[in-house]
Design a protein around this motif. Structure first.
Motif, PDB file in Angstrom:
ATOM      1  N   SER A 159       0.829  -1.206   0.000  1.00  0.00           N
ATOM      2  CA  SER A 159       0.000   0.000   0.000  1.00  0.00           C
ATOM      3  C   SER A 159       0.866   1.259   0.000  1.00  0.00           C
ATOM      4  O   SER A 159       0.461   2.297  -0.526  1.00  0.00           O
ATOM      5  N   GLU A 212      -5.373  -5.698  -2.741  1.00  0.00           N
ATOM      6  CA  GLU A 212      -5.792  -7.069  -2.460  1.00  0.00           C
ATOM      7  C   GLU A 212      -4.800  -8.031  -3.097  1.00  0.00           C
ATOM      8  O   GLU A 212      -4.743  -8.137  -4.333  1.00  0.00           O
ATOM      9  N   GLY A 247      -9.532   7.026  -4.180  1.00  0.00           N
ATOM     10  CA  GLY A 247      -9.934   5.710  -3.714  1.00  0.00           C
ATOM     11  C   GLY A 247      -8.864   4.690  -4.023  1.00  0.00           C
ATOM     12  O   GLY A 247      -8.286   4.698  -5.111  1.00  0.00           O
ATOM     13  N   SER A 250     -11.894  -6.148 -10.872  1.00  0.00           N
ATOM     14  CA  SER A 250     -11.739  -4.814 -10.278  1.00  0.00           C
ATOM     15  C   SER A 250     -11.412  -3.849 -11.409  1.00  0.00           C
ATOM     16  O   SER A 250     -10.691  -4.201 -12.345  1.00  0.00           O
ATOM     17  N   GLN A 272     -14.752   4.699  -7.098  1.00  0.00           N
ATOM     18  CA  GLN A 272     -13.796   3.698  -7.570  1.00  0.00           C
ATOM     19  C   GLN A 272     -12.675   3.515  -6.542  1.00  0.00           C
ATOM     20  O   GLN A 272     -12.451   4.398  -5.727  1.00  0.00           O
ATOM     21  N   PRO A 273     -11.972   2.371  -6.622  1.00  0.00           N
ATOM     22  CA  PRO A 273     -12.099   1.237  -7.555  1.00  0.00           C
ATOM     23  C   PRO A 273     -13.424   0.489  -7.382  1.00  0.00           C
ATOM     24  O   PRO A 273     -13.969   0.437  -6.283  1.00  0.00           O
ATOM     25  N   HIS A 311     -15.622  -3.159  -7.881  1.00  0.00           N
ATOM     26  CA  HIS A 311     -15.380  -4.592  -7.793  1.00  0.00           C
ATOM     27  C   HIS A 311     -16.656  -5.345  -8.147  1.00  0.00           C
ATOM     28  O   HIS A 311     -17.762  -4.927  -7.770  1.00  0.00           O
ATOM     29  N   SER A 349      -7.427   0.402  -3.506  1.00  0.00           N
ATOM     30  CA  SER A 349      -7.765  -0.992  -3.216  1.00  0.00           C
ATOM     31  C   SER A 349      -6.482  -1.798  -3.314  1.00  0.00           C
ATOM     32  O   SER A 349      -5.801  -1.760  -4.334  1.00  0.00           O
TER      33      SER A 349
END
Length: 635
Positions: free
Chosen positions: A17, A40, A36, A69, A61-62, A64, A38
């Motif tokens: 991140s 993962e 925004g 995504s 956004q993002p 899913h 994400s």
């Protein structure tokens, strides 16, 4: 414009991140309204939101859906058509959700159904693949790099440089080709290991790190527009161009604006914008670079034509820039940062124009670039083409009409519009260079012998050009070249000012219509821009019906500015030459001679080619120097 970025780990590690935060922090100007993220597993995606349309207020956004995504920088123009095909409720649905729904239905084939400006990324967690898509003419953009164990993408190059594992180095070969003004391989940038996705292309990153790209669209004539009658082309010209302009404005929550040069193309955008902005209670900001109001000299500039438009287009908010106190040193290094590269000598002008539109509350900015090679080809060789095809009756008719329109006697008309047009292109090029004091052969910038030795004339000019050749072929070549630009026009610079830049004449619909227009309609009744004059007769000022060919420059007093800063430029040239490093690129004595060749009175209304080429080379030299110094500082 909004922005997208992301990192895909290819080595089995999870994405960090912190790396995504570095990217979004470096491109924060793209996300004034929302950022925004994400993260993962191996995929980290981010979206930076600049709200332009009503639907953007609901965009989060993002996005899913199952294993998919998506992040998208997008404005869709065919929302109603898409929602009908996808059986969706259109009310306030963000464009990004429509793109994701289209992807779920059609996969990569969704590009056959999307109309608008877009760049988006789709991560498939199950297949562990990433797909990047760029719109047809590349009005939005995305850059990418692949390193040891990772792949990264971003809307701007600075978003890639934010990552510690991405080198910040110039690509020597690409820099030299840029100085030589040669065509580059599609996707090439001036930096090592950083590429741009060309317009009309899709990139697929496989789980094993393999990259494959393909074109899904190339500029072509739309078959639905071929072999129609004159009335069809007049009516469709207005319909298609109006749609291209108005779809950029009708859903906007902020004012739109334009770099207005006062020509047929920018004036058409001004005229057609009214139907979109007036119902929303907005103005359309016409930002124009002109001479001061009390100027009475011989420099041509756009104020006269802009005032005509103001008179018949009450929705315009006209703002003038006279460049007082500005020159090429103004905002120079800011320009390097915002462009992610070197810029033109007009940077100080465009900066001021951006500021005017932004100060007026605008978030959208356009220009009229592209009209000449889409729906408004100049048709300079129209009479010669008629002769070459043996159409003597039409030739005589158009020859007489051209003489009346341009107020030329038969001999001057024949010389200017027939004989001179028959001169081979290479001869005209030599004559132009001689008049401007430029090198007769090779590149026009003052470059070193080492750089000149790499020059490939065919890379720039092509082979076998004939004055009597169909103009449509050169239009397609120009469009393909534009499509391959890493970023279009002023899009990256505009984003630094909080503005979304877009070009209506590069709209897919305009391109496909323009390339279908019959050659006989490029010039008619002796007038260029004939279709525009007919289709927009009730919107243009009446004076446009008899307006002669010619455009006004963005910096009409360019030479005055150049002479004012000449001592400082010459001192900088001396300093760079003595430092020695840049001598491998530039011929500094030649640069001095080009800069000092003209006197202040020897102006050409901003089109002083020799002085401009010298300043362009000077700015390139300053950029290379700045870039190396900036790296040493660790920026």
């Amino acid at each position: 414009m909004s922005g997208i970025c992301g990192i895909i780990r290819l080595d089995g590690r999870d994405a960090a991140s912190a790396d995504l935060e570095r990217q979004t922090r470096r491109m924060a100007h793209l996300g004034p309204d929302r950022i925004g993220v994400s993260v993962e597993g191996p995929a980290a995606l981010a979206h930076l939101m600049m709200r332009i349309t009503r639907e953007d207020r609901r965009d989060a956004q993002p996005l899913h859906h199952g294993d998919l995504s998506l992040v998208a920088d997008v404005r869709l123009d065919n929302r109603e058509e898409l929602t009908a095909l996808l059986a969706l409720d259109i009310k306030d649905m963000p464009d990004s959700e429509l793109v994701l729904a289209a992807w779920r239905r059609w996969g990569e084939a969704c590009t056959e159904h999307l109309i608008g400006d877009f760049a988006f990324a789709v991560w498939d967690a199950h297949a562990r693949t990433l797909t990047l898509v760029r719109d047809h003419m590349g009005q939005r953009h995305v850059f990418y790099t692949q390193g040891a164990g990772f792949f990264a993408f971003a809307a701007e190059i600075k978003g890639l440089w934010a990552l510690p594992d991405v080198p910040r180095e110039l690509n020597e070969q690409s820099v030299m080709r840029g100085l030589l003004m040669e065509e580059k391989e599609p996707g090439t940038t001036d930096y090592d290991n950083i590429r741009a996705l060309p317009g009309g292309s899709i990139l697929k990153l496989a789980a094993d790190g393999t990259i494959a790209t393909r074109r899904y669209w190339l500029p072509h004539a739309g078959p639905e527009h071929l072999a129609k009658d004159e009335a069809y082309y007049i009516a469709t010209y207005r319909k298609v161009l109006a749609e291209a302009v108005q779809c950029r404005l009708r859903r906007a929550t902020h004012a739109g604006g334009l770099f207005n040069g006062g020509g047929f193309d920018s004036s058409a955008i001004c005229a057609l914008s009214g139907a979109a902005v007036v119902p929303n209670g907005l103005k359309f900001v016409s930002a124009c670079s002109v001479m001061p109001e009390d100027y009475r000299g011989t420099i041509h500039h756009a104020r006269r034509w802009v005032e005509m438009c103001r008179r018949v287009m009450p929705h315009l908010e006209v703002r003038y820039v006279t460049r007082d106190g500005l020159d090429i040193f103004s905002f120079m290094e800011d320009g390097f940062l915002s462009f992610d590269g070197r810029h033109s000598p007009n940077r100080y002008v465009t900066h001021a124009l951006f500021q005017e539109i932004r100060n007026a509350g605008g978030r959208i900015v356009m220009d009229g670039h592209g009209g000449d090679y889409t729906v408004n080809p100049r048709g300079q060789n129209a009479l010669l083409r008629l002769l070459a095809k043996g159409r003597l009756r039409r030739f005589v008719s158009e020859f007489r009409a051209t003489g009346r329109h341009m107020r030329l006697g038969p001999l001057r008309n024949f010389k200017r519009n027939v004989a001179d047009r028959a001169i081979p292109h290479w001869v005209m090029r030599l004559r132009t260079r001689w008049r401007h004091g430029l090198a007769l052969f090779g590149p026009t910038l003052p470059l070193s012998r080492a750089v000149k030795a790499t020059h490939n004339a065919k890379a720039r000019h092509g082979a076998g050009y004939r004055p009597s050749a169909p103009q449509g072929k050169s239009m397609v070549r120009t469009l393909c070249s534009q499509q391959n630009f890493p970023a279009q026009g002023y899009s990256i610079a505009g984003a630094q000012h909080g503005l979304e830049f877009t070009q209506p004449f590069h709209d897919k619909r305009v391109v496909e219509f323009g390339l279908a227009i019959p050659e006989d309609l490029y010039v008619k009744d002796g007038k260029t821009r004939w279709l525009a004059r007919q289709a927009l007769k009730d919107l243009y000022p009446p004076e446009y019906q008899d307006r002669l060919p010619g455009n006004d420059d963005m910096g009409p007093d360019f030479l005055i500015q150049a002479k004012r800063v000449e001592p400082l430029v010459l001192a900088e040239i001396d300093r760079m030459e003595q430092a020695g490093y840049l001598n491998r690129y530039f011929d500094f004595p030649r640069m001095r001679a080009m800069l000092t060749r003209r006197t202040a009175d020897d102006h050409n209304s901003g089109s002083e080619f020799d002085t401009r080429q010298a300043q362009l080379a000077f700015i390139a030299a300053r950029y290379i120097e700045w870039f190396r110094g900036d790296n040493r500082r660790g920026s």
